[in-house]
Design a protein around this motif. Structure first.
Motif, PDB file in Angstrom:
ATOM      1  N   GLU A 116       0.828  -1.207   0.000  1.00 17.70           N
ATOM      2  CA  GLU A 116       0.000   0.000   0.000  1.00 17.70           C
ATOM      3  C   GLU A 116       0.862   1.257   0.000  1.00 17.70           C
ATOM      4  O   GLU A 116       0.528   2.252  -0.663  1.00 17.70           O
ATOM      5  N   LYS A 117       1.986   1.223   0.733  1.00 15.67           N
ATOM      6  CA  LYS A 117       2.850   2.403   0.808  1.00 15.67           C
ATOM      7  C   LYS A 117       3.536   2.707  -0.521  1.00 15.67           C
ATOM      8  O   LYS A 117       3.675   3.863  -0.909  1.00 15.67           O
TER       9      LYS A 117
ATOM     10  N   ARG B   3       2.388   2.043  -3.424  1.00 16.29           N
ATOM     11  CA  ARG B   3       1.354   2.551  -4.328  1.00 16.29           C
ATOM     12  C   ARG B   3       0.933   3.971  -3.948  1.00 16.29           C
ATOM     13  O   ARG B   3       0.573   4.774  -4.807  1.00 16.29           O
ATOM     14  N   GLU B   4       1.024   4.283  -2.661  1.00 19.18           N
ATOM     15  CA  GLU B   4       0.631   5.606  -2.164  1.00 19.18           C
ATOM     16  C   GLU B   4       1.747   6.637  -2.350  1.00 19.18           C
ATOM     17  O   GLU B   4       1.504   7.765  -2.799  1.00 19.18           O
ATOM     18  N   ASP B   5       2.980   6.256  -1.999  1.00 20.79           N
ATOM     19  CA  ASP B   5       4.106   7.193  -2.021  1.00 20.79           C
ATOM     20  C   ASP B   5       4.951   7.092  -3.285  1.00 20.79           C
ATOM     21  O   ASP B   5       5.818   7.938  -3.521  1.00 20.79           O
TER      22      ASP B   5
END
Length: 452
Positions: free
Chosen positions: A285-286, A288-290
């Motif tokens: 998730e990180k 994809r987010e950052d």
């Protein structure tokens, strides 16, 4: 006990016949370096299995079956007359491994004492009495006349536990009540004039107290010897093995794709939601987010993806696409692609690197801005609760998980999460992120008729 590179010497004098040794002194044996490590790892599987069973709250009868299975599965030797030697050698190697800090000593003492307790119970009454004499316990069996005088009281205690008083030839020992605190606390003995009447089937409490006291002192002495002389003398040979054993991962390395097969790039995003453990789900998730992860996070997630079956070309495409908003294609090829190919054994020494185990992840130390590590150990309570809720873990299960976290049973916390998410038990416990993935896919496949 001397460790040598050549084969161990064998003679009839070296064969140890006691089925349950007291580990008073290291055996006068030469041990091959390979056996030094392998024997210790086999015993460690037993102790870690005991730790897992206790952490999961197994009942005494369940622990008895578990320990019998663990011992049979791990402590057998191709040559039956060598099994006793393996028992003693492995204990002394792990004593060296776990003497080095207070936390390690506490864990080893607890697990070895539990193992000794159940193994003592497996022994015959004759063998138990022999072991009592080895400890030189100053207790004499109650005479027939005294037994008759307290027989009714002993019967009342037995009935209160749902038992009947043993046969007339039963043996009882009269001991100071403070020496059997667990029996007193459980109201399992008759007390008269400061003495507890302990049945033969209860003497395990007496023997275990002595064993624990002896081993506790021995661990302190071993630590002194290790720090003063042995560590320096063996810095190039035994010290690296000793220092690595307590964090050794003992299961499959998951370096090759499993029975689930290769995972395509188009499937990875859905599978991440259903079958990734929290540590990998968070990294996924990180990134994809950052659109970036520091080196520790890239290694932890990248090797996991390799282990689940993501091919090298797809791995390069995945990381390139996720980094694209912040990293140009030219910079990616220059700064990041090499490390990805290196992890797949296509660069440098061509080493086929293996995914990280839970043990390795838990022992990591993430810094500011890092997202790798074990969420159960490294997240704040608030963040962990929120992450568990996002995974679909019920409020009641979240509390059970947090209870394990507070007691630093991080792998058990992950196991409870797995069970809550999948509605299925995981008796083996979670020991590796890739094991979590495989077991998850197996359950989903059985439910849906195809891999999710």
């Amino acid at each position: 006990m001397e460790v040598v590179q050549s084969h161990r010497k064998s003679s009839s004098n070296n064969v140890i016949v006691s089925t349950l040794p007291l580990y008073r002194s290291a055996p006068p044996l030469e041990v091959r370096l390979e056996d030094f490590e392998l024997f210790a790892m086999d015993r460690l599987r037993v102790l870690k299995g005991i730790s897992d069973g206790l952490g999961r709250g197994k009942k005494p009868e369940e622990m008895e079956k578990l320990i019998a299975y663990l011992w049979k599965a791990n402590m057998r030797h191709p040559h039956a007359n060598e099994e006793a030697n393996k028992d003693i050698i492995s204990h002394f190697v792990l004593r060296l491994v776990y003497c080095r800090t207070e936390e390690l000593r506490k864990w080893f003492l607890s697990m070895e004492t539990t193992l000794f307790r159940y193994r003592f119970r497996f022994e015959s009454s004759e063998a138990q009495r022999a072991l009592m004499s080895e400890f030189k316990l100053p207790y004499k069996a109650v005479s027939n006349a005294e037994f008759e005088s307290v027989k009714d009281k002993l019967g009342q205690v037995a009935r209160s536990m749902g038992q009947t008083l043993a046969a007339a030839d039963a043996i009882f020992y009269k001991v100071p009540f403070e020496e059997v605190p667990e029996l007193v606390a459980g109201r399992r003995v008759f007390i008269h004039k400061g003495h507890a009447y302990v049945a033969m089937n209860q003497v395990v409490s007496l023997v275990v107290t002595q064993f624990r006291s002896y081993l506790s002192k021995a661990l302190i002495l071993t630590n002194r010897k290790w720090t003063s002389t042995v560590r320096e003398q063996e810095k190039d040979r035994l010290a690296p093995i000793v220092e690595a054993l307590c964090t050794s991962y003992l299961g499959p390395d998951y370096s090759q794709p499993n029975e689930v097969g290769e995972i395509s790039l188009k499937d990875i995003y859905q599978i991440a939601k259903t079958s990734f453990p929290l540590c990998m789900r968070h990294l996924f998730e990180k990134v994809r987010e950052d659109h970036h992860l520091k080196h520790g996070g890239r290694m932890q997630l990248g090797l996991f993806l390799k282990g689940v079956g993501l091919k090298l070309d797809d791995a390069l495409a995945f990381w390139k696409a996720e980094f694209a908003p912040k990293v140009s294609a030219e910079r990616f090829d220059k700064e990041y692609a090499y490390n990805i190919r290196h992890n797949y054994g296509r660069e440098g020494k061509r080493t086929d690197y293996t995914p990280y185990s839970c043990q390795k992840i838990i022992s990591s130390t993430p810094g500011v801005g890092d997202h790798h590590g074990c969420p159960y150990r490294h997240f704040s309570e608030e963040n962990l609760r929120a992450a568990l809720v996002r995974m679909g873990v019920s409020s009641r299960a979240v509390e059970d998980v947090m209870d394990k976290v507070r007691n630093r049973h991080y792998q058990l916390a992950c196991t409870l999460t797995f069970e809550a998410v999948h509605g299925s038990s995981c008796d083996a416990g979670i020991n590796h992120p890739n094991q979590y993935f495989i077991d998850s896919q197996r359950i989903l496949q059985s439910k849906n008729g195809s891999v999710a």
